[in-house]
Design an enzyme around this catalytic site. Structure first.
Site, PDB file in Angstrom:
ATOM      1  N   PHE A  11      43.712  38.403  58.279  1.00  0.00           N
ATOM      2  CA  PHE A  11      43.539  38.063  56.862  1.00  0.00           C
ATOM      3  C   PHE A  11      44.821  38.433  56.106  1.00  0.00           C
ATOM      4  O   PHE A  11      45.355  39.528  56.310  1.00  0.00           O
ATOM      5  CB  PHE A  11      42.348  38.869  56.338  1.00  0.00           C
ATOM      6  CG  PHE A  11      41.850  38.435  54.994  1.00  0.00           C
ATOM      7  CD1 PHE A  11      41.233  37.200  54.836  1.00  0.00           C
ATOM      8  CD2 PHE A  11      41.962  39.265  53.890  1.00  0.00           C
ATOM      9  CE1 PHE A  11      40.744  36.801  53.600  1.00  0.00           C
ATOM     10  CE2 PHE A  11      41.479  38.882  52.650  1.00  0.00           C
ATOM     11  CZ  PHE A  11      40.870  37.638  52.507  1.00  0.00           C
ATOM     12  N   ARG A  47      35.064  25.627  56.836  1.00  0.00           N
ATOM     13  CA  ARG A  47      34.340  26.691  57.550  1.00  0.00           C
ATOM     14  C   ARG A  47      32.860  26.570  57.263  1.00  0.00           C
ATOM     15  O   ARG A  47      32.449  26.516  56.104  1.00  0.00           O
ATOM     16  CB  ARG A  47      34.795  28.076  57.068  1.00  0.00           C
ATOM     17  CG  ARG A  47      36.157  28.496  57.501  1.00  0.00           C
ATOM     18  CD  ARG A  47      36.384  29.982  57.254  1.00  0.00           C
ATOM     19  NE  ARG A  47      36.030  30.406  55.908  1.00  0.00           N
ATOM     20  CZ  ARG A  47      36.199  31.644  55.446  1.00  0.00           C
ATOM     21  NH1 ARG A  47      36.676  32.587  56.244  1.00  0.00           N
ATOM     22  NH2 ARG A  47      35.860  31.962  54.219  1.00  0.00           N
ATOM     23  N   ASP A  54      39.440  45.635  61.529  1.00  0.00           N
ATOM     24  CA  ASP A  54      38.860  45.129  60.295  1.00  0.00           C
ATOM     25  C   ASP A  54      37.609  44.324  60.680  1.00  0.00           C
ATOM     26  O   ASP A  54      37.698  43.314  61.385  1.00  0.00           O
ATOM     27  CB  ASP A  54      39.883  44.240  59.563  1.00  0.00           C
ATOM     28  CG  ASP A  54      39.358  43.771  58.224  1.00  0.00           C
ATOM     29  OD1 ASP A  54      38.132  43.618  58.071  1.00  0.00           O
ATOM     30  OD2 ASP A  54      40.185  43.534  57.324  1.00  0.00           O
ATOM     31  N   TYR A 104      30.024  42.505  51.253  1.00  0.00           N
ATOM     32  CA  TYR A 104      29.529  41.370  50.459  1.00  0.00           C
ATOM     33  C   TYR A 104      29.424  40.078  51.257  1.00  0.00           C
ATOM     34  O   TYR A 104      29.029  39.066  50.727  1.00  0.00           O
ATOM     35  CB  TYR A 104      30.385  41.168  49.198  1.00  0.00           C
ATOM     36  CG  TYR A 104      31.882  41.074  49.429  1.00  0.00           C
ATOM     37  CD1 TYR A 104      32.451  39.903  49.932  1.00  0.00           C
ATOM     38  CD2 TYR A 104      32.723  42.144  49.140  1.00  0.00           C
ATOM     39  CE1 TYR A 104      33.808  39.815  50.136  1.00  0.00           C
ATOM     40  CE2 TYR A 104      34.085  42.058  49.339  1.00  0.00           C
ATOM     41  CZ  TYR A 104      34.627  40.891  49.843  1.00  0.00           C
ATOM     42  OH  TYR A 104      35.975  40.809  50.053  1.00  0.00           O
ATOM     43  N   LYS A 105      29.810  40.105  52.542  1.00  0.00           N
ATOM     44  CA  LYS A 105      29.711  38.901  53.366  1.00  0.00           C
ATOM     45  C   LYS A 105      28.366  38.911  54.088  1.00  0.00           C
ATOM     46  O   LYS A 105      27.333  38.779  53.442  1.00  0.00           O
ATOM     47  CB  LYS A 105      30.920  38.809  54.295  1.00  0.00           C
ATOM     48  CG  LYS A 105      32.222  38.613  53.492  1.00  0.00           C
ATOM     49  CD  LYS A 105      33.494  38.663  54.296  1.00  0.00           C
ATOM     50  CE  LYS A 105      34.696  38.465  53.368  1.00  0.00           C
ATOM     51  NZ  LYS A 105      35.973  38.809  54.006  1.00  0.00           N
TER      52      LYS A 105
HETATM   53  C1  LIG Z   1      37.015  39.310  53.266  1.00  0.00           C
HETATM   54  C2  LIG Z   1      38.077  40.065  53.975  1.00  0.00           C
HETATM   55  C3  LIG Z   1      38.806  41.055  53.317  1.00  0.00           C
HETATM   56  C4  LIG Z   1      38.567  41.287  51.860  1.00  0.00           C
HETATM   57  O1  LIG Z   1      39.225  42.372  51.354  1.00  0.00           O
HETATM   58  P1  LIG Z   1      38.916  42.851  49.862  1.00  0.00           P
HETATM   59  O2  LIG Z   1      39.729  44.040  49.700  1.00  0.00           O
HETATM   60  O3  LIG Z   1      37.432  43.060  49.767  1.00  0.00           O
HETATM   61  O4  LIG Z   1      39.291  41.732  48.935  1.00  0.00           O
HETATM   62  C5  LIG Z   1      39.738  41.774  54.043  1.00  0.00           C
HETATM   63  N1  LIG Z   1      39.950  41.514  55.356  1.00  0.00           N
HETATM   64  C6  LIG Z   1      39.264  40.543  56.012  1.00  0.00           C
HETATM   65  C7  LIG Z   1      39.495  40.321  57.462  1.00  0.00           C
HETATM   66  C8  LIG Z   1      38.310  39.786  55.334  1.00  0.00           C
HETATM   67  O5  LIG Z   1      37.636  38.831  55.980  1.00  0.00           O
END
Ligand SMILES: *Cc1c(COP(=O)(O)O)cnc(C)c1O
Length: 424
Positions: free
Chosen positions: A130, A384, A209, A234-235
């Site tokens: 990400f 997706r 992560d 939140y996912k």
């Molecule tokens: C959604 C996601 C994030 C989100 O990070 P925030 O700090 O909550 O904005 C980080 N890493 C990955 C791999 C994600 O899928």
């Protein structure tokens, strides 16, 4: 089970036969015609969270006021909710704490890990990670005075992780391996135990992560002997927009790591208000400031639902549903130019399936604006389709595929601009 068919009655049959189908009723679904396939970006609202929110605001905040920190358990909420999340990811209750966002937690752990690994100069990650994770790694390197080198290993095909390259790159210079367990675009999922073991052999620490796998893919942090992890709620955890994230530190590392954001909530005796920072023992030292109690408390109903269902049962349903989606893709969408941009092997996939198409952006816009389907889009061409196995139905999947097909056969996408909107 009856043999695979393409019609919607078959989807309904699958829904009727599925042992987990009734979990959908535990969510607030205001528009039954909306096909929601974006639970991997923002999960749906559990009905229990509505009750919890009312109680939180009216009673806990409204009536308890400042007394809530003790009487309503706000003070210990980061650990209490963390201990529950620990059960989802195969960790001990005192190895997980809720705090901040994923990006901030990643920063704290990366800096702490690099300081512990004095003398080692390389960080390994991949180009499926990400972007925020890469930015945080770059920022940590800058903060620490440019003593580290970030190796962003390239995926061989844009879908699978660069596993062989990763193993070849590990050596006595490697300080840290920092990867997404499940890649946010392709859904490729690393073998956590194997990668962790290889990294440890080279003397490196590993930071996973878990954002795109927690709540959907079985995770066994202790069994894999993982050092560090972060993840969001939140996912697939259905904790609500912007709900705080969690971090994991294996017990034996906790007192060896220092939080670079040394705020009063991580101080040993925060309410003595002493003038010198002294880190709390255990995970509390990785807190920084006052936690957002309202959104933190609303994570709990989503975690409870996942624990009630059980991650292994959930994973089995996620695989049944994604295999169903892929069979439909093969028959109905592949002939129209859609590609499968996720691994074909279910063992290498998370819970979303990515489809590519040269007109992906405009097809996505048509899906959202005319077809009542909410997926999401990742540049340059990927749609997706997130399967959140607690509430996604087979009928949802079938309808989405049929509408994707219609958008292309009837050229509906041609009504849309090739300019991307600001949030996809
Ligand atoms: C959604 C996601 C994030 C989100 O990070 P925030 O700090 O909550 O904005 C980080 N890493 C990955 C791999 C994600 O899928």
């Amino acid at each position: 089970m009856t043999p695979f068919r393409l019609d919607e009655h078959y989807a309904d049959e699958l829904d009727r036969q599925d042992p987990l189908a009734s979990f959908r009723e535990r969510f607030h679904i205001s528009d039954p015609d909306l096909i929601y396939l974006d639970g991997n970006s923002l999960g749906r609202l559990p009905k229990l969270a509505i009750e919890r929110a009312n109680r939180l605001v009216q009673q806990e905040w409204g009536e308890s006021l400042i007394r809530g920190w003790n009487e309503e358990g706000w003070y210990t909420a980061p650990e209490r909710v963390g201990a529950k999340i620990a059960r989802l990811i195969g960790a001990q209750p005192d190895e997980v704490i809720v705090a901040d966002s994923t990006s901030v937690n990643l920063f704290k752990l990366v800096v702490a890990a690099l300081r512990l690994q004095q003398g080692r100069t390389h960080i390994l990650t991949d180009n499926l990670n990400f972007p925020s994770d890469l930015y945080i790694l770059q920022g940590a390197i800058e903060l620490l005075g440019h003593q580290h080198h970030l190796d962003v290993l390239a995926s061989p095909d844009g879908i699978h992780g660069p596993v062989t390259r990763l193993y070849d790159s590990l050596n006595e210079q490697t300080a840290l391996v920092s990867l997404s367990h499940t890649a946010f675009i392709s859904s490729f999922t690393y073998d956590m135990a194997e990668v962790t073991q290889a990294a440890h052999k080279a003397g490196s620490l590993v930071l996973w992560d878990l954002c795109h796998s927690v709540g959907a893919v079985p995770i066994k942090l202790n069994e894999a002997n993982v050092d560090l992890a972060v993840g969001c709620t939140y996912k697939y955890v259905n904790g609500g927009p912007g709900a705080p994230a969690f971090l994991y530190i294996r017990r034996d590392l906790q007192d060896r790591l220092r939080n670079p954001l040394s705020g009063w909530w991580g101080q040993n005796h925060p309410f003595e208000l002493g003038l010198n920072y002294e880190p709390a023992s255990g995970l509390r030292r990785f807190l920084t400031g006052t936690p957002p109690i309202l959104s933190l408390s609303l994570i709990e109903p989503g975690v409870d639902l996942l624990l009630e269902c059980g991650i292994d049962a959930l994973r089995a349903r996620s695989i049944r549903q994604s295999e169903y989606l892929i069979l439909l893709w093969e028959e109905l969408l592949k002939p129209l130019g859609f590609t499968l941009n996720s691994p074909r092997d279910a063992g290498l996939r998370g819970s979303h399936v990515s489809l590519g198409h040269p007109e992906g952006l405009r097809i996505d816009q048509a899906l959202i604006h005319e077809m009542k389907v909410l997926p999401d889009f990742r540049a340059p061409d990927t749609i997706r389709l997130g399967i959140a196995p607690l509430y996604t139905s087979y009928r949802d999947i079938h309808t989405a595929i049929m509408r994707l097909r219609q958008i292309v056969t009837e050229r509906i996408y041609e009504r849309y601009s090739t300019e991307p909107p600001s949030v996809t």
